[in-house]
Design a protein around this motif. Structure first.
Motif, PDB file in Angstrom:
ATOM      1  N   PHE A  87      35.358 -56.251  69.128  1.00  0.00           N
ATOM      2  CA  PHE A  87      33.974 -57.415  69.380  1.00  0.00           C
ATOM      3  C   PHE A  87      32.541 -56.755  68.920  1.00  0.00           C
ATOM      4  O   PHE A  87      31.808 -56.673  69.058  1.00  0.00           O
ATOM      5  CB  PHE A  87      33.797 -57.883  70.785  1.00  0.00           C
ATOM      6  CG  PHE A  87      33.170 -58.426  71.132  1.00  0.00           C
ATOM      7  CD1 PHE A  87      33.204 -60.002  71.346  1.00  0.00           C
ATOM      8  CD2 PHE A  87      32.146 -57.980  72.018  1.00  0.00           C
ATOM      9  CE1 PHE A  87      31.940 -60.994  71.665  1.00  0.00           C
ATOM     10  CE2 PHE A  87      31.130 -58.671  73.016  1.00  0.00           C
ATOM     11  CZ  PHE A  87      30.977 -59.963  72.292  1.00  0.00           C
ATOM     12  N   ALA A  88      33.348 -55.228  69.531  1.00  0.00           N
ATOM     13  CA  ALA A  88      31.876 -54.793  69.945  1.00  0.00           C
ATOM     14  C   ALA A  88      31.445 -53.765  68.358  1.00  0.00           C
ATOM     15  O   ALA A  88      30.483 -53.486  67.980  1.00  0.00           O
ATOM     16  CB  ALA A  88      32.542 -52.969  70.586  1.00  0.00           C
ATOM     17  N   ALA A  89      32.535 -53.871  67.634  1.00  0.00           N
ATOM     18  CA  ALA A  89      32.337 -53.472  66.626  1.00  0.00           C
ATOM     19  C   ALA A  89      31.130 -54.436  65.734  1.00  0.00           C
ATOM     20  O   ALA A  89      30.389 -54.118  65.206  1.00  0.00           O
ATOM     21  CB  ALA A  89      34.066 -53.292  65.585  1.00  0.00           C
ATOM     22  N   LEU A  90      31.712 -55.616  65.593  1.00  0.00           N
ATOM     23  CA  LEU A  90      30.871 -56.855  65.358  1.00  0.00           C
ATOM     24  C   LEU A  90      29.147 -57.066  66.002  1.00  0.00           C
ATOM     25  O   LEU A  90      28.699 -57.037  64.673  1.00  0.00           O
ATOM     26  CB  LEU A  90      32.068 -58.256  65.448  1.00  0.00           C
ATOM     27  CG  LEU A  90      32.956 -58.303  65.213  1.00  0.00           C
ATOM     28  CD1 LEU A  90      33.214 -59.647  65.665  1.00  0.00           C
ATOM     29  CD2 LEU A  90      32.590 -58.591  63.332  1.00  0.00           C
ATOM     30  N   LEU A  91      29.592 -56.701  67.240  1.00  0.00           N
ATOM     31  CA  LEU A  91      28.180 -56.418  67.320  1.00  0.00           C
ATOM     32  C   LEU A  91      27.501 -55.111  66.750  1.00  0.00           C
ATOM     33  O   LEU A  91      25.692 -56.131  66.683  1.00  0.00           O
ATOM     34  CB  LEU A  91      27.974 -56.278  69.504  1.00  0.00           C
ATOM     35  CG  LEU A  91      26.646 -56.261  70.085  1.00  0.00           C
ATOM     36  CD1 LEU A  91      26.141 -57.626  70.232  1.00  0.00           C
ATOM     37  CD2 LEU A  91      26.971 -55.998  71.456  1.00  0.00           C
ATOM     38  N   PHE A  92      28.026 -54.267  66.911  1.00  0.00           N
ATOM     39  CA  PHE A  92      26.851 -53.429  66.143  1.00  0.00           C
ATOM     40  C   PHE A  92      26.460 -53.051  64.728  1.00  0.00           C
ATOM     41  O   PHE A  92      25.718 -53.250  63.871  1.00  0.00           O
ATOM     42  CB  PHE A  92      27.727 -51.827  65.609  1.00  0.00           C
ATOM     43  CG  PHE A  92      27.093 -50.367  65.259  1.00  0.00           C
ATOM     44  CD1 PHE A  92      26.308 -49.751  66.229  1.00  0.00           C
ATOM     45  CD2 PHE A  92      27.661 -50.432  63.958  1.00  0.00           C
ATOM     46  CE1 PHE A  92      24.759 -49.181  65.274  1.00  0.00           C
ATOM     47  CE2 PHE A  92      26.904 -49.486  63.438  1.00  0.00           C
ATOM     48  CZ  PHE A  92      25.684 -48.632  64.207  1.00  0.00           C
ATOM     49  N   MET A  93      27.896 -53.858  63.960  1.00  0.00           N
ATOM     50  CA  MET A  93      27.562 -54.654  63.117  1.00  0.00           C
ATOM     51  C   MET A  93      26.555 -55.308  62.149  1.00  0.00           C
ATOM     52  O   MET A  93      25.435 -55.930  61.803  1.00  0.00           O
ATOM     53  CB  MET A  93      28.389 -55.304  62.196  1.00  0.00           C
ATOM     54  CG  MET A  93      28.715 -56.081  60.298  1.00  0.00           C
ATOM     55  SD  MET A  93      30.029 -56.481  59.662  1.00  0.00           S
ATOM     56  CE  MET A  93      29.957 -58.233  60.562  1.00  0.00           C
ATOM     57  N   ALA A  94      26.549 -55.956  63.573  1.00  0.00           N
ATOM     58  CA  ALA A  94      24.770 -57.434  63.203  1.00  0.00           C
ATOM     59  C   ALA A  94      24.217 -57.085  63.222  1.00  0.00           C
ATOM     60  O   ALA A  94      23.176 -56.748  63.124  1.00  0.00           O
ATOM     61  CB  ALA A  94      25.325 -58.465  64.508  1.00  0.00           C
ATOM     62  N   MET A 130      31.029 -63.958  67.235  1.00  0.00           N
ATOM     63  CA  MET A 130      30.877 -63.396  67.879  1.00  0.00           C
ATOM     64  C   MET A 130      31.839 -64.213  69.641  1.00  0.00           C
ATOM     65  O   MET A 130      32.575 -63.765  69.914  1.00  0.00           O
ATOM     66  CB  MET A 130      29.691 -63.232  69.309  1.00  0.00           C
ATOM     67  CG  MET A 130      29.070 -61.943  68.243  1.00  0.00           C
ATOM     68  SD  MET A 130      29.779 -60.300  68.070  1.00  0.00           S
ATOM     69  CE  MET A 130      29.694 -58.875  69.343  1.00  0.00           C
ATOM     70  N   VAL A 131      31.478 -65.638  70.077  1.00  0.00           N
ATOM     71  CA  VAL A 131      32.345 -66.263  70.209  1.00  0.00           C
ATOM     72  C   VAL A 131      33.314 -66.768  70.022  1.00  0.00           C
ATOM     73  O   VAL A 131      34.149 -66.913  71.135  1.00  0.00           O
ATOM     74  CB  VAL A 131      31.302 -67.349  70.603  1.00  0.00           C
ATOM     75  CG1 VAL A 131      32.041 -68.595  71.662  1.00  0.00           C
ATOM     76  CG2 VAL A 131      29.950 -67.108  71.632  1.00  0.00           C
ATOM     77  N   ALA A 132      33.315 -67.220  68.941  1.00  0.00           N
ATOM     78  CA  ALA A 132      34.375 -67.477  68.464  1.00  0.00           C
ATOM     79  C   ALA A 132      35.605 -66.443  68.269  1.00  0.00           C
ATOM     80  O   ALA A 132      36.245 -66.668  68.415  1.00  0.00           O
ATOM     81  CB  ALA A 132      34.464 -68.430  66.958  1.00  0.00           C
ATOM     82  N   PHE A 133      35.140 -65.586  67.857  1.00  0.00           N
ATOM     83  CA  PHE A 133      36.271 -64.432  67.468  1.00  0.00           C
ATOM     84  C   PHE A 133      36.880 -63.410  69.418  1.00  0.00           C
ATOM     85  O   PHE A 133      38.583 -63.669  69.216  1.00  0.00           O
ATOM     86  CB  PHE A 133      35.988 -62.914  67.076  1.00  0.00           C
ATOM     87  CG  PHE A 133      36.466 -61.421  67.513  1.00  0.00           C
ATOM     88  CD1 PHE A 133      37.367 -61.347  66.822  1.00  0.00           C
ATOM     89  CD2 PHE A 133      35.963 -61.258  68.610  1.00  0.00           C
ATOM     90  CE1 PHE A 133      38.203 -60.674  67.304  1.00  0.00           C
ATOM     91  CE2 PHE A 133      36.598 -59.687  68.835  1.00  0.00           C
ATOM     92  CZ  PHE A 133      38.013 -58.925  67.791  1.00  0.00           C
ATOM     93  N   TRP A 134      35.854 -63.928  70.160  1.00  0.00           N
ATOM     94  CA  TRP A 134      36.223 -63.967  71.149  1.00  0.00           C
ATOM     95  C   TRP A 134      37.027 -64.197  72.218  1.00  0.00           C
ATOM     96  O   TRP A 134      38.147 -64.124  72.186  1.00  0.00           O
ATOM     97  CB  TRP A 134      35.340 -63.290  72.423  1.00  0.00           C
ATOM     98  CG  TRP A 134      35.132 -63.096  73.776  1.00  0.00           C
ATOM     99  CD1 TRP A 134      35.001 -61.434  74.402  1.00  0.00           C
ATOM    100  CD2 TRP A 134      35.543 -63.388  75.175  1.00  0.00           C
ATOM    101  NE1 TRP A 134      35.542 -61.313  75.781  1.00  0.00           N
ATOM    102  CE2 TRP A 134      36.161 -63.211  75.928  1.00  0.00           C
ATOM    103  CE3 TRP A 134      35.749 -64.877  75.323  1.00  0.00           C
ATOM    104  CZ2 TRP A 134      36.376 -63.075  77.611  1.00  0.00           C
ATOM    105  CZ3 TRP A 134      36.020 -65.277  76.541  1.00  0.00           C
ATOM    106  CH2 TRP A 134      35.601 -64.822  77.225  1.00  0.00           C
TER     107      TRP A 134
END
Length: 250
Positions: A87-94, A130-134
């Motif tokens: 989740f943190a990696a997705l956030l940083f990528m975005a 993010m929501v779907a992954f989480w």
């Protein structure tokens, strides 16, 4: 083989391949979201015609298979840590994609428009992803861990496919409507075709790769010397403990 019951020890349990499995999970997660999430493709089905699906479905289900392996071998608590890492990696990528797109291009560079098209995901797509992954990953891990207790560790195929039906279903039914509902190029018929296709193809991937899942799970359990049952685990996604509170080590 002798079995031993154990409770959480003061010192963390050391695993040989846990970090590598985590790295594989995050890598597949980032690449499948970066490269394939927003492109619809299609196949021609006999008697039906063109049937649309999201291109990311070809590779994203591998992250769920790795998630199943994490929960089955290392337990829900350690899988939870990996999910939050992803989740943190997705956030940083975005954030990185947004920052790089916003930078002014050098004079004469012709690729800004194409770069924005590929990496300039809207806030809707980022939020939906993010929501779907989480939701999907935590549901997948929770169902698998609970089913392992109910089945007393038997019928791995039932646990992996059952958890995937729930987790991938949530992922597909959350992501595409949140990301693309009402947008040009995404008529409602196409949207629901893609949602259904994603769910079915992801579940089919899980079923087809079940022999590989058995192979990897069996190998890791032998190497790590552990069989974990989450009988005393706090299943809250926000719990901080990584320790296995009760299980069996072989």
């Amino acid at each position: 083989m002798e079995k031993h019951e154990f409770d959480a020890a003061p010192q963390p349990i050391s695993f040989r391949y846990y970090d590598l499995v985590m790295a594989a999970f995050v890598t597949i997660l980032l690449l499948s979201n970066l490269i394939g999430a927003s492109k619809p493709s299609y196949v021609i089905l006999p008697g039906i015609g063109a049937w649309s699906f999201g291109a990311g479905v070809l590779f994203f289900p591998i992250s769920y298979i790795i998630g199943d392996i994490l929960t089955e071998v290392y337990g829900y608590a350690r899988a939870r840590r990996v999910i939050w890492t992803g989740f943190a990696a997705l956030l940083f990528m975005a954030f990185m994609a947004w920052a790089v797109v916003q930078l002014p291009p050098a004079d004469g560079w012709p690729g800004q428009e194409s770069y924005e098209f590929v990496f300039g995901n809207s806030w809707r797509i980022v939020f939906a992803s993010m929501v779907a992954f989480w939701a999907g990953e935590f549901a997948n891990s929770f169902v698998l861990a609970k089913m392992k207790i109910w089945t007393k560790g038997k019928h791995l195929w039932m646990r992996t496919i059952g958890s995937t039906i729930v987790g991938q279903g949530l992922d597909s039914f959350i992501f595409y409507p949140l990301a693309f509902w009402g947008l040009a190029g995404w008529p409602i018929e196409l949207l629901w075709q893609v949602v259904l296709s994603q769910w079915l193809i992801k579940t089919a991937w899980e079923a087809l790769l079940t022999p590989l899942t058995y192979l990897v799970v069996g190998k890791l359990k032998r190497v790590e010397g552990v069989e974990i049952f989450d009988t005393q685990t706090d299943f809250s996604p926000f719990a901080s403990s990584q320790e296995v509170k009760k299980g069996a080590a072989s």
